[in-house]
Design a protein around this motif. Structure first.
Motif, short mmCIF file in Angstrom:
data_model
loop_
_atom_site.label_atom_id
_atom_site.label_comp_id
_atom_site.label_asym_id
_atom_site.label_seq_id
_atom_site.Cartn_x
_atom_site.Cartn_y
_atom_site.Cartn_z
N SER A 49 0.83 -1.20 0.00
CA SER A 49 0.00 0.00 0.00
C SER A 49 0.87 1.26 0.00
O SER A 49 0.54 2.26 -0.64
CB SER A 49 -0.94 0.00 1.21
OG SER A 49 -0.24 -0.33 2.39
N LYS A 51 3.88 1.43 -1.34
CA LYS A 51 4.44 1.52 -2.70
C LYS A 51 3.42 2.13 -3.66
O LYS A 51 3.77 2.94 -4.52
CB LYS A 51 4.81 0.11 -3.22
CG LYS A 51 6.04 -0.50 -2.58
CD LYS A 51 6.28 -1.91 -3.17
CE LYS A 51 7.31 -2.67 -2.38
NZ LYS A 51 7.34 -4.09 -2.76
N ILE A 52 2.17 1.73 -3.51
CA ILE A 52 1.13 2.23 -4.42
C ILE A 52 0.92 3.72 -4.21
O ILE A 52 0.87 4.50 -5.16
CB ILE A 52 -0.19 1.44 -4.22
CG1 ILE A 52 0.01 -0.01 -4.67
CG2 ILE A 52 -1.32 2.08 -5.02
CD1 ILE A 52 -1.11 -0.95 -4.23
N TYR A 53 0.82 4.15 -2.93
CA TYR A 53 0.66 5.58 -2.66
C TYR A 53 1.83 6.37 -3.24
O TYR A 53 1.64 7.40 -3.89
CB TYR A 53 0.54 5.84 -1.16
CG TYR A 53 0.25 7.29 -0.83
CD1 TYR A 53 -1.04 7.79 -0.90
CD2 TYR A 53 1.27 8.17 -0.50
CE1 TYR A 53 -1.32 9.13 -0.63
CE2 TYR A 53 1.01 9.50 -0.23
CZ TYR A 53 -0.28 9.98 -0.29
OH TYR A 53 -0.53 11.31 -0.04
N SER A 55 3.69 5.60 -5.65
CA SER A 55 3.72 5.58 -7.12
C SER A 55 2.87 6.72 -7.68
O SER A 55 2.91 7.00 -8.88
CB SER A 55 3.25 4.22 -7.66
OG SER A 55 1.84 4.10 -7.63
N GLY A 56 2.07 7.35 -6.81
CA GLY A 56 1.32 8.53 -7.26
C GLY A 56 -0.19 8.44 -7.13
O GLY A 56 -0.90 9.41 -7.39
N ALA A 57 -0.69 7.28 -6.73
CA ALA A 57 -2.14 7.11 -6.62
C ALA A 57 -2.60 7.36 -5.19
O ALA A 57 -1.89 7.07 -4.24
CB ALA A 57 -2.54 5.69 -7.03
N ASP A 58 -3.80 7.89 -5.04
CA ASP A 58 -4.47 7.82 -3.75
C ASP A 58 -4.89 6.36 -3.54
O ASP A 58 -5.07 5.62 -4.51
CB ASP A 58 -5.67 8.76 -3.73
CG ASP A 58 -5.24 10.23 -3.71
OD1 ASP A 58 -4.03 10.49 -3.59
OD2 ASP A 58 -6.11 11.10 -3.84
N VAL A 59 -5.03 5.95 -2.28
CA VAL A 59 -5.19 4.52 -2.00
C VAL A 59 -6.37 4.26 -1.07
O VAL A 59 -6.56 4.96 -0.08
CB VAL A 59 -3.90 3.97 -1.33
CG1 VAL A 59 -4.08 2.50 -0.93
CG2 VAL A 59 -2.70 4.10 -2.26
N ILE A 70 -6.24 6.79 1.95
CA ILE A 70 -5.08 7.68 2.13
C ILE A 70 -4.98 8.51 0.87
O ILE A 70 -4.79 7.97 -0.23
CB ILE A 70 -3.78 6.89 2.36
CG1 ILE A 70 -3.98 5.87 3.48
CG2 ILE A 70 -2.63 7.83 2.70
CD1 ILE A 70 -2.87 4.85 3.56
N LYS A 71 -5.13 9.82 1.02
CA LYS A 71 -5.19 10.64 -0.18
C LYS A 71 -4.49 11.98 -0.03
O LYS A 71 -4.33 12.50 1.08
CB LYS A 71 -6.65 10.86 -0.59
CG LYS A 71 -7.47 11.60 0.42
CD LYS A 71 -8.87 11.85 -0.11
CE LYS A 71 -8.85 12.79 -1.27
NZ LYS A 71 -10.19 13.26 -1.67
N ARG A 72 -4.07 12.49 -1.16
CA ARG A 72 -3.51 13.82 -1.19
C ARG A 72 -4.62 14.86 -1.04
O ARG A 72 -5.74 14.65 -1.51
CB ARG A 72 -2.80 14.02 -2.53
CG ARG A 72 -1.52 13.18 -2.65
CD ARG A 72 -1.20 12.78 -4.06
NE ARG A 72 -0.03 11.90 -4.10
CZ ARG A 72 -0.10 10.57 -3.99
NH1 ARG A 72 -1.24 9.95 -3.83
NH2 ARG A 72 1.02 9.84 -4.00
#
Lengths: 156, 156
Positions: A49, A51-53, A55-59, A70-72
């Motif tokens: 999770s 790594k995914i965040y 990488s640029g994505a909200d999760v 989890i978000k920007r």
């Protein structure tokens, strides 16, 4: 119902919150706590999770009994957070969010800091020195404080 | 637009996701990844936010540039998660959520498992053995897979 616990850094706000929540839950209330922080890393480095965040994505993580989002965000606004995520709760405790202007318990390490926390109605002050004109609890009087809050929230 | 990456455990789904996200972001798209897990502990034991969650409250952490919501749920439903949290995104990648029935890339470690993943339209299979009747990429052909996905999403 929204109540803020605001006050000095390391004054014991989280201690109050974690003592209050189980009591509110025991009344059958659905409780959310919104904590303002100066930056945080919620996830563990190296986990999928994380790594995914990064990488640029909200999760969103989802399991049968728990969800995490989890978000920007580009700014902090309590009312927007409330409208998007918190409408389903009976009681919302904010830890911090001084500027949101909600009724508040103020926890002080120093008398001189009281002025910072007057952006909403002060219902009580927690500190190890009395302050004239306010309902006041010592830091050791947590049980009394909790009872006062329950009365204030009308859930005693 | 919703695309699922489903398939066997430890087959490389997260590798595909973390390779795909930056490419989608570079196209100016707002991307969320929804990952199904079998139970997770997102927070670090002993931290304030961990203590608050374990005291019984759902938790929002907020800073100027990031928000986290950690909450209890009694069941998992992709469409509800979508409606509540994901409407603002251009592209949503699910990792897992096989049962949600969305168009999917299937990542396989074993040919025998293909039957598990046919609850939605399979647009390609990633595995180290060909499977007749499907668009197929080897695990080493990630660049080709990403290009295929961009074409499929019509964002190439």
């Amino acid at each position: 119902m929204i109540l803020s616990i605001v006050g000095d850094s390391k004054s014991g706000k989280t201690t109050i919150v974690t003592k209050l929540v189980p009591v509110l839950k025991s009344k059958g209330l659905k409780v959310a706590v919104v904590k303002h922080t100066h930056g945080f890393e919620i996830d563990k480095e190296g986990k999928d999770s994380w790594k995914i965040y990064h990488s640029g994505a909200d999760v969103v993580l989802s399991s049968k009994d728990k969800l995490a989002l989890i978000k920007r965000q580009s700014y902090e606004d309590f009312n927007e957070i409330y409208n998007r995520y918190l409408k389903e709760y009976d009681i919302i405790i904010t830890e911090g969010f001084n500027d949101a202007g909600k009724d508040r318990i103020v926890v002080l390490n120093s008398k001189n800091n009281l002025g910072r926390y007057q952006k909403g109605k002060i219902i009580a002050i927690v500190s190890d020195f009395p302050i004239d004109g306010y309902t006041y609890f010592k830091k050791s009087e947590l049980d009394e404080l909790i009872k006062f809050i329950l009365d204030y929230l009308n859930v005693g």
